[in-house]
Design an enzyme around this catalytic site. Structure first.
Site, PDB file in Angstrom:
ATOM      1  N   ASN A   9       0.860  -1.193   0.000  1.00  0.00           N
ATOM      2  CA  ASN A   9       0.000   0.000   0.000  1.00  0.00           C
ATOM      3  C   ASN A   9       0.889   1.233   0.000  1.00  0.00           C
ATOM      4  O   ASN A   9       1.501   1.571   1.012  1.00  0.00           O
ATOM      5  CB  ASN A   9      -0.904  -0.010   1.236  1.00  0.00           C
ATOM      6  CG  ASN A   9      -1.743   1.261   1.335  1.00  0.00           C
ATOM      7  OD1 ASN A   9      -1.944   1.983   0.356  1.00  0.00           O
ATOM      8  ND2 ASN A   9      -2.248   1.539   2.529  1.00  0.00           N
ATOM      9  N   TRP A  10       0.965   1.890  -1.141  1.00  0.00           N
ATOM     10  CA  TRP A  10       1.835   3.067  -1.262  1.00  0.00           C
ATOM     11  C   TRP A  10       1.276   4.294  -0.570  1.00  0.00           C
ATOM     12  O   TRP A  10       1.978   5.284  -0.407  1.00  0.00           O
ATOM     13  CB  TRP A  10       2.082   3.373  -2.739  1.00  0.00           C
ATOM     14  CG  TRP A  10       3.081   2.464  -3.381  1.00  0.00           C
ATOM     15  CD1 TRP A  10       3.653   1.349  -2.844  1.00  0.00           C
ATOM     16  CD2 TRP A  10       3.639   2.594  -4.704  1.00  0.00           C
ATOM     17  NE1 TRP A  10       4.526   0.774  -3.735  1.00  0.00           N
ATOM     18  CE2 TRP A  10       4.541   1.520  -4.889  1.00  0.00           C
ATOM     19  CE3 TRP A  10       3.461   3.503  -5.733  1.00  0.00           C
ATOM     20  CZ2 TRP A  10       5.259   1.344  -6.069  1.00  0.00           C
ATOM     21  CZ3 TRP A  10       4.167   3.323  -6.917  1.00  0.00           C
ATOM     22  CH2 TRP A  10       5.061   2.253  -7.075  1.00  0.00           C
ATOM     23  N   LYS A  11       0.003   4.276  -0.221  1.00  0.00           N
ATOM     24  CA  LYS A  11      -0.641   5.455   0.372  1.00  0.00           C
ATOM     25  C   LYS A  11      -0.431   6.655  -0.573  1.00  0.00           C
ATOM     26  O   LYS A  11      -0.466   6.481  -1.786  1.00  0.00           O
ATOM     27  CB  LYS A  11      -0.130   5.694   1.789  1.00  0.00           C
ATOM     28  CG  LYS A  11      -0.255   4.451   2.676  1.00  0.00           C
ATOM     29  CD  LYS A  11       0.051   4.717   4.125  1.00  0.00           C
ATOM     30  CE  LYS A  11      -0.081   3.431   4.926  1.00  0.00           C
ATOM     31  NZ  LYS A  11       0.132   3.666   6.363  1.00  0.00           N
ATOM     32  N   HIS A  96      -9.449   0.893   5.253  1.00  0.00           N
ATOM     33  CA  HIS A  96      -8.138   1.119   5.863  1.00  0.00           C
ATOM     34  C   HIS A  96      -8.302   2.087   7.041  1.00  0.00           C
ATOM     35  O   HIS A  96      -9.131   2.998   7.015  1.00  0.00           O
ATOM     36  CB  HIS A  96      -7.166   1.688   4.835  1.00  0.00           C
ATOM     37  CG  HIS A  96      -5.752   1.743   5.305  1.00  0.00           C
ATOM     38  ND1 HIS A  96      -5.290   2.761   6.118  1.00  0.00           N
ATOM     39  CD2 HIS A  96      -4.694   0.914   5.103  1.00  0.00           C
ATOM     40  CE1 HIS A  96      -4.004   2.556   6.386  1.00  0.00           C
ATOM     41  NE2 HIS A  96      -3.624   1.437   5.796  1.00  0.00           N
ATOM     42  N   GLU A  98      -6.737   4.581   8.021  1.00  0.00           N
ATOM     43  CA  GLU A  98      -6.625   6.008   7.702  1.00  0.00           C
ATOM     44  C   GLU A  98      -7.905   6.530   7.055  1.00  0.00           C
ATOM     45  O   GLU A  98      -8.273   7.691   7.238  1.00  0.00           O
ATOM     46  CB  GLU A  98      -5.402   6.239   6.816  1.00  0.00           C
ATOM     47  CG  GLU A  98      -4.097   6.035   7.582  1.00  0.00           C
ATOM     48  CD  GLU A  98      -2.906   5.759   6.685  1.00  0.00           C
ATOM     49  OE1 GLU A  98      -3.037   5.850   5.439  1.00  0.00           O
ATOM     50  OE2 GLU A  98      -1.833   5.448   7.236  1.00  0.00           O
ATOM     51  N   GLU A 168      -4.899  -4.972  10.675  1.00  0.00           N
ATOM     52  CA  GLU A 168      -3.885  -3.933  10.808  1.00  0.00           C
ATOM     53  C   GLU A 168      -4.102  -3.194  12.128  1.00  0.00           C
ATOM     54  O   GLU A 168      -4.905  -2.271  12.202  1.00  0.00           O
ATOM     55  CB  GLU A 168      -3.948  -2.956   9.630  1.00  0.00           C
ATOM     56  CG  GLU A 168      -5.359  -2.559   9.197  1.00  0.00           C
ATOM     57  CD  GLU A 168      -5.379  -1.257   8.448  1.00  0.00           C
ATOM     58  OE1 GLU A 168      -4.372  -0.899   7.833  1.00  0.00           O
ATOM     59  OE2 GLU A 168      -6.414  -0.570   8.514  1.00  0.00           O
ATOM     60  N   GLY A 174       2.753   2.686  10.717  1.00  0.00           N
ATOM     61  CA  GLY A 174       3.569   3.874  10.551  1.00  0.00           C
ATOM     62  C   GLY A 174       4.260   4.339  11.811  1.00  0.00           C
ATOM     63  O   GLY A 174       4.844   5.422  11.849  1.00  0.00           O
ATOM     64  N   SER A 213       3.185  -2.677  10.098  1.00  0.00           N
ATOM     65  CA  SER A 213       4.634  -2.477  10.038  1.00  0.00           C
ATOM     66  C   SER A 213       5.402  -3.768   9.757  1.00  0.00           C
ATOM     67  O   SER A 213       6.447  -4.029  10.355  1.00  0.00           O
ATOM     68  CB  SER A 213       5.152  -1.821  11.325  1.00  0.00           C
ATOM     69  OG  SER A 213       4.643  -0.506  11.449  1.00  0.00           O
ATOM     70  N   GLY A 234       3.196  -1.389   4.195  1.00  0.00           N
ATOM     71  CA  GLY A 234       3.182   0.052   4.006  1.00  0.00           C
ATOM     72  C   GLY A 234       4.514   0.570   3.506  1.00  0.00           C
ATOM     73  O   GLY A 234       4.859   0.435   2.335  1.00  0.00           O
ATOM     74  N   GLY A 235       5.288   1.161   4.400  1.00  0.00           N
ATOM     75  CA  GLY A 235       6.530   1.818   4.009  1.00  0.00           C
ATOM     76  C   GLY A 235       7.489   0.947   3.238  1.00  0.00           C
ATOM     77  O   GLY A 235       8.137   1.389   2.283  1.00  0.00           O
TER      78      GLY A 235
END
Length: 251
Positions: A9-11, A96, A98, A168, A174, A213, A234-235
């Protein structure tokens, strides 16, 4: 046997150049990936066409990060499932954390989006998770299973079979904090047990991803848990080498 799924997930990150780098890296013949795994990147909407071109020769599928519950209309700035499908997207994230916390998507909104995705033959990746306050209050299972039931109670048995679930923990997204493999497995096991209340075959076949994470350093240990069938990354999904290591850990 459930097919592992590693989904990035690049967000609101990435670039055309990064799309190209991933497409090139994963299409190289010397790149060794485990047999029988699925890999996807959830890219920002402006990069959907670039992903379709760049990923066409390799193992990468792609998807959207959200969708509106309506197919079309006066919803400035939104994207519909029909649009995602027209670009060739396979998956779409729904619910998600967010989207829930920053954009006010409640269980009813999440459910409507799941149904919209199914209408367009997209695979919804339904995201579930608790906050740190909810975990500290001992409410993890109540929150996560409640989010699951809000959607699954509204679906037919055939529709339920078409979802992927991503657990999640909000407190591990994050932040650099990660649930221990044992903590993650416990929630995944509770999810699978609740799915069995709907149907034993559904529970056995449903892919449950861990989405807090996960990175190259901890992926193998998390993915070794019996009820963790992949990751929502994510990252680390913005780094070609790191994402590749995670994919290789799923074999």
């Amino acid at each position: 046997m459930r097919t592992p799924l590693i989904a990035g997930n690049w967000k609101m990150n990435g670039s055309l150049a990064l799309v190209e780098r991933f497409g090139e890296a994963f299409s190289q013949p010397e790149v060794r990936l485990p047999d029988g795994i699925d890999i996807a990147l959830m890219v920002p909407a402006p990069y959907l066409e670039a992903a379709r071109r760049a990923f066409s020769a390799g193992p990468l599928a792609f998807g959207g990060q959200t969708l509106h519950h309506e197919r079309h209309g006066a919803f400035t700035g939104e994207i519909s499932g029909a649009m995602l499908a027209e670009f060739g997207a396979t998956y779409v994230l729904v619910g998600h954390s967010e989207r829930r916390t920053l954009f006010g998507e409640d269980d009813a909104a999440v459910c409507a989006r799941v149904k919209a995705a199914l209408t367009e033959r997209l695979t919804p990746v339904l995201c579930l998770g608790e906050t740190l306050e909810e975990r500290d209050a001992g409410r993890t299972e109540a929150v996560v299973l409640g989010q699951l039931e809000a959607v699954f109670d509204a679906l037919s048995p055939e529709e339920r079979d078409r979802l992927v679930i991503a657990y999640e923990p909000v407190w591990a997204i994050g932040t650099g904090r990660t649930a221990t493999p044992e903590q993650a497995q416990a929630v995944h096991a509770a999810l699978r047990a609740r799915l069995a209340d709907y149907d034993a075959g559904l529970a056995e076949g449903m892919r449950l991803l861990y989405g807090g994470s996960m990175k190259a350093a901890n992926a193998a240990e998390l993915l070794a848990q019996p009820d963790i069938d992949g990751g929502l990354i994510g990252g680390a999904s913005l780094q070609v080498d790191d994402f590749l290591v995670i994919c290789q850990s799923a074999g």
